[in-house]
Structure formats: structure tokens, C-alpha cells
Scaffold this motif. Structure first.
Motif, PDB file in Angstrom:
ATOM      1  N   VAL A   4       0.830  -1.204   0.000  1.00  0.00           N
ATOM      2  CA  VAL A   4       0.000   0.000   0.000  1.00  0.00           C
ATOM      3  C   VAL A   4       0.866   1.257   0.000  1.00  0.00           C
ATOM      4  CG1 VAL A   4      -1.703   1.303   1.327  1.00  0.00           C
ATOM      5  CG2 VAL A   4      -1.910  -1.181   1.133  1.00  0.00           C
ATOM      6  N   LEU A  17      -9.255   0.650   1.214  1.00  0.00           N
ATOM      7  CA  LEU A  17      -8.480  -0.501   0.723  1.00  0.00           C
ATOM      8  C   LEU A  17      -9.381  -1.674   0.348  1.00  0.00           C
ATOM      9  CD1 LEU A  17      -5.652  -1.777   0.285  1.00  0.00           C
ATOM     10  CD2 LEU A  17      -5.747  -2.546   2.670  1.00  0.00           C
ATOM     11  N   SER A  24      -9.735   0.928   6.312  1.00  0.00           N
ATOM     12  CA  SER A  24      -9.815   0.022   5.159  1.00  0.00           C
ATOM     13  C   SER A  24     -11.244  -0.208   4.700  1.00  0.00           C
ATOM     14  CB  SER A  24      -9.161  -1.320   5.502  1.00  0.00           C
ATOM     15  OG  SER A  24      -7.795  -1.162   5.827  1.00  0.00           O
ATOM     16  N   THR A  59      -7.582   4.174  -3.462  1.00  0.00           N
ATOM     17  CA  THR A  59      -6.688   3.031  -3.682  1.00  0.00           C
ATOM     18  C   THR A  59      -7.142   2.220  -4.883  1.00  0.00           C
ATOM     19  OG1 THR A  59      -6.284   2.901  -1.300  1.00  0.00           O
ATOM     20  CG2 THR A  59      -5.643   1.006  -2.625  1.00  0.00           C
TER      21      THR A  59
END
Length: 464
Positions: free
Chosen positions: A336, A356, A423, A430
């Protein structure tokens, strides 16, 4: 003994392989060598205990199990390097060679029977870590971390050597068995030299495992070192360090438990408080993991402070659970952080994990399981690791220490869940992160181990 000889030779072979024009052979060769070392580790499994190197090194099931945890951790970490192909300035032959030699030092720390063997192991492992910490020569943070680690490590080594010298002056021997015989006989007419030697030796050893108040190097070194070497440092060095402390206290100084347990209990409380409370205020995931490492040193110190029948199993299981969860967390961070890099530098803040789960559900799941395990949530290996540690303290009757540990565990849930919330519950940009197949296998394997030992913790006891 066999892994020490094998890795010493194969480490030199890796350096010679670095002369080849193609560097592609280095990663598979290193993984093969680690697999061979792991296989050779079990040659003495049901044959021991044995003494090697003129009685300076001992082999038994406990040391072999610690060796296995170290080798499996090293295999996973090396597999995630991808041969350092993303960095044109990297020197993979040197990196892999140094990592291999550092494992030899870790094995010496795990199985030493002689304090000189222990000191050699500490220095082999420490010097390797100093070099790897400063391996990113273009990064000022890496240079600063290496210098700070080296200077503080040198002071800790001097203190440790002074302690060893005092122990020799008090007992007339460097062997753990000889010291144990002297201690059980009554410590002689002036035990203060023995006590001072033990305390100084413990200070040097506690520095290596990041216990407070000897932890000040940890956040900056973990943050400044390349993340792959931070992973190596936070798992293998800690496992070897606690194996060494356990061996020293259980083999030689159990008869004077009433002297040292108060000191160790105070260090434990301070370590738990500093690690957990300061981690709450971190904005960088990597620095949070550094303080998390300090806090987990505190939980392992609980088992050492208790030194009960459960201690051996507690440290082994906790080291395994902590290592695989940490490898998973840092493995996801490396992917990441590179994807979300800012101005050419990896983004290691919590914000890098925003959203994420939307495009990378596997990475989000791996990260979540690792955070749950580090927090000690049920159905993960980390829960049973803490359960065994707390059980050892309960067996000794250290209820007040358990209360402190439980309160600090509750604090830990907050900062571990921050990244999980980022996340799954925050919006982010992302994109789909491409993961190398073998890298993905390592992350999945670490996650499976965490869940498996969370569901069937008794399986680990059956192995022993």
C-alpha cells in the motif's frame, strides 16, 4: 547445530552468487537455503538434548522450536523482498547474505550454554541489523536510524559485557549450569556482585527486545529502516531475544526468583504502559507498529516475570502468533505504501489504507486478521497467545499484573482498529494493487496460520 553450520556456509555461497551477471537466482537460492536449514533443524528433534562446541551450545526441543519459528519467519520475509527487483540501487546478494548470517547469531542466542557463545550471537545479530537498518543510503532517515541504533546498541553491549564480567567474578564460570550450581548453593559470602551482574546483563538483554525504559531507539529505528528489514527486526530479533532471556532466568537464576521478579515486574508495567499509550497518538502506521512491538515485549515479559510451568509454552506460542501477524501487517504496508507514495516516498500513514477493501479485498482481509491477532481478539492465534501468557501469571498469583495487562490490551484495540476502520469504512482512491503470486501466497499462508492456531491452539502443544 546443523542450521548454524549450514547457514554459515550458505551465506558465503550467496555472496559469491552476487558476482553473477543475473541477480534472479539470488531469491530462489536464499529460499532454498532457508528451507534446507529448516529441514536440518529437525534432525535432532527426538534425539536430544545434546551439547556442541565443547559444551557451549545446547540443543533440545525448546531451542529447536524457537529455531523453527525464526526460520519460518525468515522464509516469509525473504519471500516478500521479491529479490529487491524494484530498487536499482539495491545489493541483493549482500542483503541476503547478511540476513543469513544474522540467523546464525539468533540461533546462538537461542541455544547458548556459555555466556561467551551468547555474546557472540548477540553481536552477530546486532551488527547485521545495524548494517541493514542503514542500507538505504540515499534516505537520511535510514542513515539516522542506523547511527542511533549503533550508538545505543554499543552502550547496551558494554553494559551487558560488564554484567557478564561480574557474573564470572562472582561465580568463576561462564556456563549456565555452573552459575546455576553456584546460585543453588547459596551465592557465596557476598552475593551483591552476582546480583549486580544479573541486573546489568538483563539491562543489555532488555534493550535488544525493546523493553521500556530501554526502548527509545525503537520508534526511530523501525521508522527509518527499510520496511522489509523492520519486519525482520521486529520478529526474529525479538524472538531470539526472549528465548535468550528465558534460557538465562529459567536455567541459572530460578532459585533467586524473589530477587529479580520485582525488577522485571516493574519493567513489564512500564513497557505495557509506554507501548500501548504512546501508540494511540501515532499518525504513522509504521511508527504505531514500532510501539506495538514495545507493547508485545511487555506481554512476553509477563510470562518471564511469572516463570511458571506455563512460561515455556507461553513464550513459544506468543512468539509464533506475534511473528506471523506482524509479517502480514508489514507485508500489506509495503504494497500500500508504494502504491500511495507521496513525492517518491512511501506513504506509511493511516490515510494510505482508506478504501483498501473496495478494490483490494484480499489485502484488507489479511490486514484485518493480523490486527485482530495483535489485539488479542478471539478466534485468532494472538488471543491464545495472550491467554497462555495471562495463565502463566495467574499460576504464579500475579493478579495485579494481569489487571494492568488487560487494561492495556483494551487500549491496544483502539489503535489496531484504526487501520481496519480506514480500510472498510473510509473513502479512498486506492486502485487495484498488483501482487506477485509468491508474495500473495506468503500473505495467505500467514493469515491461515493465524486463524488455524486461533481455532485449534492445542495443535501447537501436540507438536511439542
Amino acid at each position: 547445530m546443523y542450521p548454524i553450520v549450514l547457514l554459515s556456509v550458505l551465506g558465503i555461497v550467496l555472496l559469491f552468487l552476487g558476482f553473477l551477471k543475473s541477480k534472479n537466482i539470488l531469491l530462489p537460492a536464499t529460499l532454498l537455503f532457508l528451507a534446507l536449514a529448516l529441514a536440518s533443524n529437525f534432525i535432532d528433534w527426538n534425539q536430544g538434548p545434546f551439547l556442541y562446541f565443547y559444551g557451549m551450545f545446547a540443543v533440545n526441543k525448546v531451542s529447536l522450536t524457537f529455531n523453527a519459528i525464526v526460520l519460518i519467519s525468515a522464509f516469509m520475509i525473504v519471500a516478500m523482498t521479491r529479490g529487491f527487483q524494484d530498487d536499482d540501487e539495491a545489493q541483493p546478494a549482500e542483503y541476503f547474505g547478511i540476513m543469513t548470517f544474522s540467523l546464525v547469531g539468533a540461533f546462538m542466542m537461542i541455544g547458548y550454554e556459555h555466556l561467551i557463545m551468547f555474546f557472540i550471537g548477540v553481536e552477530i545479530l546486532s551488527v547485521a541489523m545495524y548494517i541493514l537498518t542503514g542500507s538505504d543510503k540515499r534516505n537520511l532517515r535510514s542513515n539516522e536510524a542506523a547511527l542511533k541504533y549503533f550508538l545505543m546498541g554499543a552502550f547496551a553491549t558494554g553494559i551487558m559485557l560488564f554484567g557478564i564480567a561480574l557474573l564470572y567474578g562472582a561465580t568463576g564460570t561462564f556456563t549456565l549450569t555452573g552459575i546455576q550450581g553456584f546460585v543453588s548453593a547459596g551465592q557465596g559470602p557476598e552475593p551483591y556482585i552476582l546480583y549486580a551482574g544479573l541486573l546489568l546483563l538483563l539491562i543489555g538483554m532488555l534493550f535488544k527486545v525493546s523493553a521500556a525504559p530501554f526502548h527509545f531507539w525503537t520508534p526511530d529505528v523501525y521508522d527509518g529502516a527499510p520496511t522489509i528489514f523492520t519486519t525482520f527486526m521486529s520478529t526474529i530479533v525479538k524472538t531470539a531475544g526472549f528465548a535468550a532471556i528465558f534460557r538465562l532466568l529459567s536455567h541459572s537464576f530460578s532459585d533467586i526468583y524473589s530477587f529479580w521478579w520485582i525488577t522485571l515486574a516493574g519493567v513489564t508495567v512500564l513497557t505495557l504502559f509506554v507501548g500501548n499509550v504512546v501508540a494511540v497518538y501515532q499518525d504513522s502506521f509504521k511508527r504505531m507498529m514500532a510501539y506495538s512491538s514495545i507493547s508485545h515485549a511487555g506481554y512476553l515479559l509477563i510470562a518471564l516475570t511469572a516463570l511458571s510451568r506455563q512460561t515455556e509454552m507461553s513464550i513459544l506460542f506468543y512468539s509464533m502468533a506475534y511473528s506471523v501477524a506482524t509479517i502480514s501487517a508489514f507485508g500489506v504496508l509495503m504494497l500500500v505504501a508504494r502504491e500511495k507514495s507521496l513525492n517518491g516516498r512511501p506513504n506509511e500513514s493511516y490515510d494510505a489504507f482508506n478504501g483498501l477493501a473496495q478494490h483490494n479485498p484480499l489485502l484488507a482481509f489479511v490486514l484485518t486478521v493480523s490486527m485482530l491477532s495483535l489485539a488479542g481478539i478471539p478466534l485468532t492465534a494472538g488471543f491464545w497467545g495472550k491467554f497462555y501468557v495471562f495463565s502463566s501469571a495467574a499460576e504464579r498469583g500475579l493478579v495485579w499484573l494481569l489487571v494492568v495487562a488487560v487494561l492495556m490490551s483494551a487500549v491496544g484495540i483502539y489503535y489496531y482498529f484504526r487501520v481496519v476502520i480506514a480500510s472498510y469504512m473510509k473513502e479512498g482512491t486506492t486502485a487495484k494493487i498488483r501482487i506477485a503470486p509468491f508474495y500473495q501466497i506468503v500473505l495467505v499462508a500467514a493469515t491461515v496460520i493465524t486463524i488455524l492456531f486461533g481455532l485449534v491452539p492445542g495443535f501447537f502443544e501436540q507438536i511439542l
